[in-house]
Design a protein around this motif. Structure first.
Motif, short mmCIF file in Angstrom:
data_model
loop_
_atom_site.label_atom_id
_atom_site.label_comp_id
_atom_site.label_asym_id
_atom_site.label_seq_id
_atom_site.Cartn_x
_atom_site.Cartn_y
_atom_site.Cartn_z
N ILE A 1 26.41 41.14 38.41
CA ILE A 1 27.17 39.77 38.56
C ILE A 1 27.65 39.33 37.21
O ILE A 1 27.21 39.49 36.21
CB ILE A 1 25.92 38.72 39.14
N SER A 2 28.94 39.25 37.33
CA SER A 2 29.68 39.01 36.02
C SER A 2 30.84 37.89 36.54
O SER A 2 30.95 37.48 37.51
CB SER A 2 30.45 40.15 35.52
N ALA A 3 31.66 37.49 35.53
CA ALA A 3 32.60 36.57 35.86
C ALA A 3 33.88 37.09 36.82
O ALA A 3 34.36 36.41 37.62
CB ALA A 3 33.57 36.17 34.46
N ILE A 4 33.94 38.34 37.12
CA ILE A 4 34.92 38.97 37.89
C ILE A 4 34.21 39.24 39.32
O ILE A 4 35.09 39.82 40.17
CB ILE A 4 35.61 39.92 37.20
N GLY A 5 32.83 38.96 39.37
CA GLY A 5 32.62 39.39 40.88
C GLY A 5 31.12 39.32 40.85
O GLY A 5 30.20 39.32 39.77
N ASN A 6 30.33 38.70 42.07
CA ASN A 6 28.83 38.73 42.14
C ASN A 6 28.53 39.97 42.75
O ASN A 6 27.07 39.95 43.10
CB ASN A 6 28.70 37.72 43.21
N THR A 7 29.02 41.15 42.90
CA THR A 7 28.35 42.45 43.23
C THR A 7 29.39 43.52 42.77
O THR A 7 30.33 43.14 42.26
CB THR A 7 28.64 42.52 45.08
N LEU B 1 38.78 44.87 38.85
CA LEU B 1 39.09 45.83 37.98
C LEU B 1 40.52 46.37 38.63
O LEU B 1 41.31 46.79 37.59
CB LEU B 1 38.01 46.77 37.74
N VAL B 2 40.76 46.75 39.87
CA VAL B 2 41.62 47.73 40.13
C VAL B 2 42.84 46.85 40.64
O VAL B 2 43.94 47.08 41.14
CB VAL B 2 41.27 48.63 41.35
N ASN B 3 42.60 45.29 40.43
CA ASN B 3 43.58 44.29 41.11
C ASN B 3 44.14 43.57 40.11
O ASN B 3 44.60 42.40 40.19
CB ASN B 3 43.15 43.62 42.45
N ASN B 4 43.48 43.81 38.90
CA ASN B 4 44.04 43.02 37.67
C ASN B 4 43.56 41.48 37.73
O ASN B 4 44.15 40.78 37.39
CB ASN B 4 45.30 43.03 37.26
N LYS B 5 42.13 41.17 38.25
CA LYS B 5 41.84 39.90 38.63
C LYS B 5 41.19 39.65 37.53
O LYS B 5 39.79 39.95 37.61
CB LYS B 5 41.13 39.82 39.94
N VAL B 6 41.37 39.03 36.49
CA VAL B 6 40.55 38.56 35.09
C VAL B 6 40.00 37.20 35.30
O VAL B 6 40.26 36.44 36.51
CB VAL B 6 41.66 38.66 34.04
N ALA B 7 38.99 36.88 34.56
CA ALA B 7 38.32 35.69 34.77
C ALA B 7 37.85 35.09 33.26
O ALA B 7 36.93 34.57 33.15
CB ALA B 7 36.95 36.08 35.54
N ILE B 8 39.02 35.14 32.52
CA ILE B 8 38.77 34.42 31.28
C ILE B 8 39.47 32.98 31.57
O ILE B 8 40.55 32.91 31.77
CB ILE B 8 39.50 35.23 30.12
N THR B 9 38.48 31.76 31.45
CA THR B 9 38.91 30.62 31.81
C THR B 9 38.32 29.85 30.87
O THR B 9 37.58 30.04 29.81
CB THR B 9 38.50 30.17 33.11
N SER B 10 38.56 28.44 30.95
CA SER B 10 38.00 27.24 30.03
C SER B 10 36.54 27.11 30.59
O SER B 10 36.26 27.56 31.74
CB SER B 10 38.84 25.80 30.54
N ILE B 11 35.81 26.52 29.79
CA ILE B 11 34.41 26.50 30.14
C ILE B 11 33.99 25.21 31.17
O ILE B 11 34.72 24.16 30.87
CB ILE B 11 33.46 25.99 28.85
#
Length: 400
Positions: free
Chosen positions: A13-19, A27-37
Motif C-alpha cells: 500500500i503506497s501513495a500510488i495504490g492500495n494493491t 507506474l506504467v501510466n505516470n500517475k504520481v502521488a506527490i501532493t500537499s499534506i
C-alpha cells in the motif's frame, strides 16, 4: 548465478495504490502521488509536498476490522494491510504449518501516535495505551498477531535500508535452513517528527523530486508498506507454488563516513553492490535494470552515481531509474516497495521511468531511463542507502 530464494507473495500500500495491481498501473501510466499534506496538522501543510496515502487511520482500522479501542499506530495499520495482502497472494491458508518468521522494518514506529497524544497522557488515562505502541517492535508484533503467526518475530531499523536488510536476513535464514518461510518487508507512516527532521537537514525539495538531475533540490517524503513472502524450494516443490521471482543476491556495507551523508565516492554503496554480485554469482553486465536509491538529494545521487560507475563503468551502465518521484521516499519501507517494483519489472519486462529528469549531472554522464521501456528483464539490482552509512543492495532474478 545461484538459484536464489523464492518469492511467492507480495503486498503493498503506497501513495500510488492500495494493491500490487494499482501500484503497477500507476507506474506504467505516470500517475504520481506527490501532493500537499492532508492527514497531518502541520504548519508545513501547504508548503511541503509528500507521497501521502489518502486514507485516515479510522478508514485503515475499519478495513482491518479492528476493535474501536485498538492502539494501532498508522505505521502498524499500513504494515498489517500489506502483510495480509502478501500472505493471501502467496496462497497461505495455515500460517504456522511450516517454520515461519516475520522480519519487519520501520524507523517511524508509533511516532504519529506519540506526537498526537504527547501533551494529553497525564490528563487522560485512556491514552496511556498509545505509549506502548511507540517503539518499532510493537509494529512487528501487531502484524504477527493479526496474521496469527506464532514463530520468530523481529524488527530491523537501519534507516532507509531497513527493509532491504529485512529481505536479506529472511533470505539468509531460509538458505541456512533456520526457517522454511519468512514474511519480510517494511512500513513507515508520515509523522511531523520526520517532516520537521528532514526539513532541519535541509534536504527536502520545495517542489517535485528530480533524481539524478543536475538541478535537483532534495527529496519528497512518503509513506508506504510492502511485504514479500519468501519460501524454501522444499515448500515450493511440495505445494507446486508459483514463484514470482527470486532473491538471488544481497550485500550490506557501511561506509562509516557521516551520520547522515554518504561518502563522496560511494564507498559503502560500491561494497554493498560488490557483495551482492558475489552472493548471486553474477557479473555486472548481467544486470538489466537498476532500481536506484535515487533520493534526489545532492549528496545521495552524486555518491550513488559514482558507486555505479565504479561497478559498471560509465559507458556500460544498464538502464536505471528511481521510482521515488511516484511515491516519495518512504524511509524504512522504501526497499520493500522497490522490491515489489523490481519483481514487477521482471514479471512484465519493463523499466519504469525516472520522472522529472531534464539535465544530466555535471559530475558524470549518467542519464536515467525517463520513459517506460519494454525489454527482457532477467536480473534487477535494487539499492537502498540509509543514514549512518547503512548501505544495502538486493538482486532479484527471474525464476528458473
Amino acid at each position: 548465478m545461484n538459484k536464489g530464494v523464492a518469492i511467492t507473495g507480495m503486498g503493498i500500500i503506497s501513495a500510488i495504490g492500495n494493491t500490487v495491481e494499482e501500484n503497477y498501473f500507476s507506474l506504467v501510466n505516470n500517475k504520481v502521488a506527490i501532493t500537499s499534506i492532508e492527514n497531518i496538522p502541520t504548519v508545513h501543510k501547504a508548503v511541503i509536498k509528500v507521497g501521502e496515502i489518502k486514507k485516515t487511520n479510522q478508514q485503515l482500522a475499519d478495513e482491518l476490522q479492528l476493535a474501536a479501542d485498538n492502539n494501532f499506530s498508522r505505521t502498524a495499520l499500513l504494515g498489517t494491510i500489506a502483510a495480509k495482502q502478501a500472505v493471501q497472494n502467496a496462497g497461505i491458508s495455515s500460517i504456522n504449518e511450516y517454520r515461519t518468521g516475520l522480519i519487519s522494518a520501520t524507523s517511524v514506529g508509533g511516532m504519529d501516535m506519540t506526537e498526537t497524544h504527547y501533551y494529553d497522557y497525564f490528563e487522560n488515562e485512556n491514552l496511556v495505551k498509545y505509549i506502548s505502541c511507540h517503539e518499532g517492535g510493537d509494529v512487528a508484533h501487531k502484524i504477527a498477531d493479526e496474521l496469527g503467526l506464532q514463530g520468530m518475530v523481529t524488527t530491523i531499523s537501519t534507516a532507509c535500508s531497513s527493509a532491504a536488510n529485512a529481505i536479506m536476513l529472511g533470505a539468509r535464514l531460509i538458505k541456512t535452513g533456520k526457517l522454511d518461510r519468512v514474511i519480510v518487508g517494511g512500513t513507515d507512516a508520515l509523522a511531523k517528527f520526520t517532516i520537521n527532521g528532514f526539513k532541519t537537514l535541509m534536504i527536502l525539495s520545495d517542489g517535485y523530486n528530480m533524481p539524478f538531475d543536475n538541478d535537483r533540490k532534495g527529496l519528497n517524503l512518503g509513506e508506504a508498506a510492502a511485504y514479500l513472502v519468501l519460501e524454501s524450494d522444499v515448500i515450493v516443490e511440495k505445494e507446486n507454488k508459483k514463484v514470482l521471482a527470486r532473491v538471488s543476491g544481497y550485500g550490506n556495507a557501511n561506509d562509516a563516513f557521516h551520520q547522515t551523508a554518504s561518502s563522496e565516492n560511494g564507498d559503502g554503496a560500491f561494497l554493498a553492490m560488490e557483495k551482492a554480485f558475489q552472493v548471486a554469482n553474477l557479473k555486472s553486465e548481467q544486470i538489466d535494470y537498476i532500481n536506484v536509491h535515487g533520493t534526489a538529494t545532492p549528496n545521495n545521487d552524486l555518491s550513488e552515481g559514482r558507486a555505479i560507475m565504479r561497478i559498471f563503468g560509465e559507458n556500460k551502465t544498464p538502464d536505471f531509474s528511481s521510482t521515488k518521484p511516484f511515491t516519495g521516499h518512504t524511509l524504512a519501507a522504501a526497499a520493500a516497495i522497490e522490491a515489489v517494483y523490481s519483481v514487477l519489472a521482471i514479471q512484465n519486462n519493463v523499466v519504469f521511468p525516472n520522472l522529472n529528469f531534464k539535465t544530466p549531472m555535471e559530475e558524470f554522464n549518467l542519464v536515467p531511463q525517463t520513459t517506460l521501456k519494454h525489454k527482457n528483464i532477467e536480473h534487477v539490482l535494487s539499492n537502498s542507502f540509509g543514514f549512518g552509512g547503512n548501505c544495502s543492495t538486493l538482486i532479484f532474478s527471474k525464476s528458473i
